[in-house]
Design a protein around this motif. Structure first.
Motif, PDB file in Angstrom:
ATOM      1  N   PHE A 140      15.710  24.948  62.584  1.00  0.00           N
ATOM      2  CA  PHE A 140      15.621  25.469  63.976  1.00  0.00           C
ATOM      3  C   PHE A 140      16.873  25.286  64.804  1.00  0.00           C
ATOM      4  CE2 PHE A 140      14.335  24.744  68.177  1.00  0.00           C
ATOM      5  CZ  PHE A 140      13.310  25.610  68.535  1.00  0.00           C
ATOM      6  N   ARG A 141      17.346  24.037  64.969  1.00  0.00           N
ATOM      7  CA  ARG A 141      18.610  23.694  65.510  1.00  0.00           C
ATOM      8  C   ARG A 141      19.962  24.352  65.107  1.00  0.00           C
ATOM      9  NH1 ARG A 141      19.650  17.321  66.293  1.00  0.00           N
ATOM     10  NH2 ARG A 141      20.968  18.486  68.086  1.00  0.00           N
ATOM     11  N   MET A 142      20.023  24.658  64.014  1.00  0.00           N
ATOM     12  CA  MET A 142      21.113  25.530  63.591  1.00  0.00           C
ATOM     13  C   MET A 142      21.143  26.988  64.042  1.00  0.00           C
ATOM     14  SD  MET A 142      23.595  24.247  61.658  1.00  0.00           S
ATOM     15  CE  MET A 142      24.223  25.421  60.482  1.00  0.00           C
ATOM     16  N   LEU A 143      19.632  27.573  64.069  1.00  0.00           N
ATOM     17  CA  LEU A 143      19.832  28.972  64.820  1.00  0.00           C
ATOM     18  C   LEU A 143      19.743  28.828  66.321  1.00  0.00           C
ATOM     19  CD1 LEU A 143      19.109  31.790  64.183  1.00  0.00           C
ATOM     20  CD2 LEU A 143      16.520  31.254  64.520  1.00  0.00           C
ATOM     21  N   ASN A 144      19.158  27.686  66.894  1.00  0.00           N
ATOM     22  CA  ASN A 144      19.210  27.794  68.235  1.00  0.00           C
ATOM     23  C   ASN A 144      20.435  27.408  69.026  1.00  0.00           C
ATOM     24  OD1 ASN A 144      16.246  28.797  69.597  1.00  0.00           O
ATOM     25  ND2 ASN A 144      16.038  27.832  67.166  1.00  0.00           N
ATOM     26  N   GLU A 145      21.123  26.498  68.340  1.00  0.00           N
ATOM     27  CA  GLU A 145      22.258  25.691  69.127  1.00  0.00           C
ATOM     28  C   GLU A 145      23.499  26.184  68.310  1.00  0.00           C
ATOM     29  OE1 GLU A 145      21.579  21.334  68.638  1.00  0.00           O
ATOM     30  OE2 GLU A 145      19.716  21.568  69.147  1.00  0.00           O
TER      31      GLU A 145
END
Length: 525
Positions: free
Chosen positions: A452-457
């Motif tokens: 999730f964080r790789m995609l969103n951040e």
């Protein structure tokens, strides 16, 4: 500041972690404390509606979407002449490592228990860590505005399962919809859930522990039941022993409801009377750094990337162990022996922050990090080297092979992995020869948060291929022969290029040991 001023400031600090099983209500109780500290005007709940207020301590986007805490938050406020540092920890067991490290940076812990469920597995694990450290533990039996277990049963369970004595500081008068109030043993009063005068919610008890004869509650049968139970615990219960509280052998117990903010302020006030001042810390060479020492020292227990997504920053969280921090001061990084100037520092209110000019032992501050720091690093200002005890580290049990879905976005893919791995929740390995990325974690949820964080951040969509459960074992490079590797024991290297095998199961590991009896395998580097 001079020595006396420094000692006075240190003595005002109270630094604690809130621990619990998921959904016991620890984030909600944190919110209510911030309310009393004047830090927020409205307390949020973890699972807020679209138009609602999210919990202040759950600042990460995935926490708001999924209604869980997946990272420790730090909040600081002043209350009743004390400077309070709260660390709200993730309750989910997949993030235990973050919680364990956080417990190394506090002087006491508040254990929140769902009164309907009692002691749950994660509560027991976290309690054992506190017990191992010998830090004081304060217990809040939450959700008494709903149907709950009998208070005496809850106390018995805490004593039997956790092996610690209990002392109820207050006692519920009814429960659920029939909750009338709390019999406050410590303050010798009754707190009413629905007082006639909102500005005066308390009834003082007389010397016999009674409320006035003309009060409606006096005629209610639940009041007599409460008196009988209080009489029982007075006669057969434990004594309030400050020495046992200080060593974690007795936990003061409070009943209440964080959601309705009932009993929380009384808890906070009483907690501050018994919570310890900043403690001393051991170093690797067994010497003691005293909290009131004048020479600055501290250690990094957490690194967090992208607390401010607009700036793509990295914050290293530091527990100050001694002395005074001054912005712009020069310190030595124990691991490398190199000097660093601490010119960019912050203090926290979850996702909001402000520049901190000074701080003392007991405080938690954040240092903007460009890659200098690692979890467990010690920093100090004196001439004598200081290295604090190592922080706990878990060996991963689940592994995935990870790659960028879009090969044209390799730069953001590599940057994201590099920065998120440095936070410590996910471990990074590479195939020994092909350098493919392999991630290790203690739980599946960590991978989901990572994705999730790789995609969103980092705007990097990743593909993860499960390798399943593996047992990681390091091998001395001098004993390594690459022909030892097979499909049942993958040969990889860690971030320091040290070789290790990922064994498919215990049988594969034992087969390897039988074939190579002289080869030494270790579970930690």
């Amino acid at each position: 500041m001079n020595n006396a001023e420094l000692a006075n400031e240190v003595n005002k600090r109270r630094t604690f972690a809130i621990i619990s099983h998921p959904d016991a209500g620890k984030t909600t109780i944190t919110e209510q404390m911030l309310l009393f500290g004047g830090v927020v005007r409205e307390a949020g709940t973890v699972k807020a509606k679209k138009s609602g207020t999210f919990a202040k301590s759950d600042w990460m986007e995935i926490e708001k979407k999924r209604g869980i805490s997946v990272t420790s938050s730090v909040m600081q406020f002043d209350y009743d002449g004390k400077r309070i540092n709260i660390l709200d920890t993730p309750g989910h067991e997949d993030f235990s490592e973050d919680t364990y490290r956080t417990l190394m940076a506090v002087d006491s812990a508040v254990m929140v228990i769902d009164a309907a469920k009692g002691i749950e597995p994660q509560t027991k694990k976290l309690f054992q860590i506190c017990k191992m450290r010998g830090i004081p533990i304060f217990t809040f039996m939450n959700k008494f505005d709903r149907d709950a277990r009998e208070p005496l049963d809850l106390l018995s369970e805490v004593e039997d399962v956790l092996g610690v004595e209990t002392y109820p500081m207050n006692w519920p008068i009814g429960m659920g919809r029939g909750l009338k109030g709390l019999y406050d043993r410590y303050n010798h009063r009754v707190a009413l859930t629905h007082p006639e005068d909102e500005n005066n919610p308390y009834i003082q008890l007389d010397k016999d522990g009674q409320i006035p004869a003309d009060h409606p509650l006096r005629q209610d049968s639940i009041w007599q039941e409460t008196l009988d139970e209080v009489e029982l615990i007075e006669a057969a219960g434990n004594s309030l022993d400050e020495d046992k509280i200080a060593t974690g052998d007795l936990t003061p117990v409070f009943f209440g409801s964080a959601l309705t903010n009932f009993g929380v302020e009384t808890f906070l006030q009483t907690y501050l009377n018994y919570a310890p001042k900043p403690s001393n810390h051991k170093t690797l060479d067994e010497s003691i750094i005293k909290a009131n020492d004048t020479v600055f020292s501290g250690f990094i227990f957490k690194i967090q990337a992208n607390m401010n997504p607009q700036h793509r920053d990295r914050i290293a969280f530091v527990r100050i162990c001694s002395g005074e921090f001054d912005r712009g001061m020069d310190v030595t990084l124990g691991r490398t022996g190199k000097g660093i100037r601490l010119s960019n520092s912050t203090q926290f209110m979850a996702d909001s922050r402000e520049i901190v000019e000074t701080a003392v032992a007991g405080d938690i501050i954040g240092l903007y990090d460009t890659g200098n720091f690692q979890i467990g690093d010690s920093i100090y200002s004196g001439k004598n080297k200081v290295e604090f005890e190592k922080l706990p580290q878990f060996t991963p049990e689940l592994f995935v092979r990870v790659m960028a879905k879009n090969v044209m976005k390799q730069k953001s893919f590599h940057k994201g992995i590099e920065q998120l791995v440095q936070e410590g929740a996910i471990q990074l390995y590479r195939s020994y020869n092909s350098n493919e990325y392999i991630l290790g974690a203690v739980g599946q949820l960590q991978f989901e948060v990572f994705q999730f964080r790789m995609l969103n951040e980092y705007n990097s969509e990743i593909v993860m291929e499960s390798l399943g459960h593996k047992t990681a074992r390091w091998i001395n490079p001098d004993q390594l022969d690459e022909k030892m590797a097979s499909t049942r024991n993958l040969l990889v290297k860690d971030r320091q290029d040290a070789p290790l095998f990922l064994f498919e199961n215990k049988f594969a590991e034992n087969w390897f040991k039988g074939k190579y009896p002289d080869v030494e395998l270790t579970s930690k580097l």
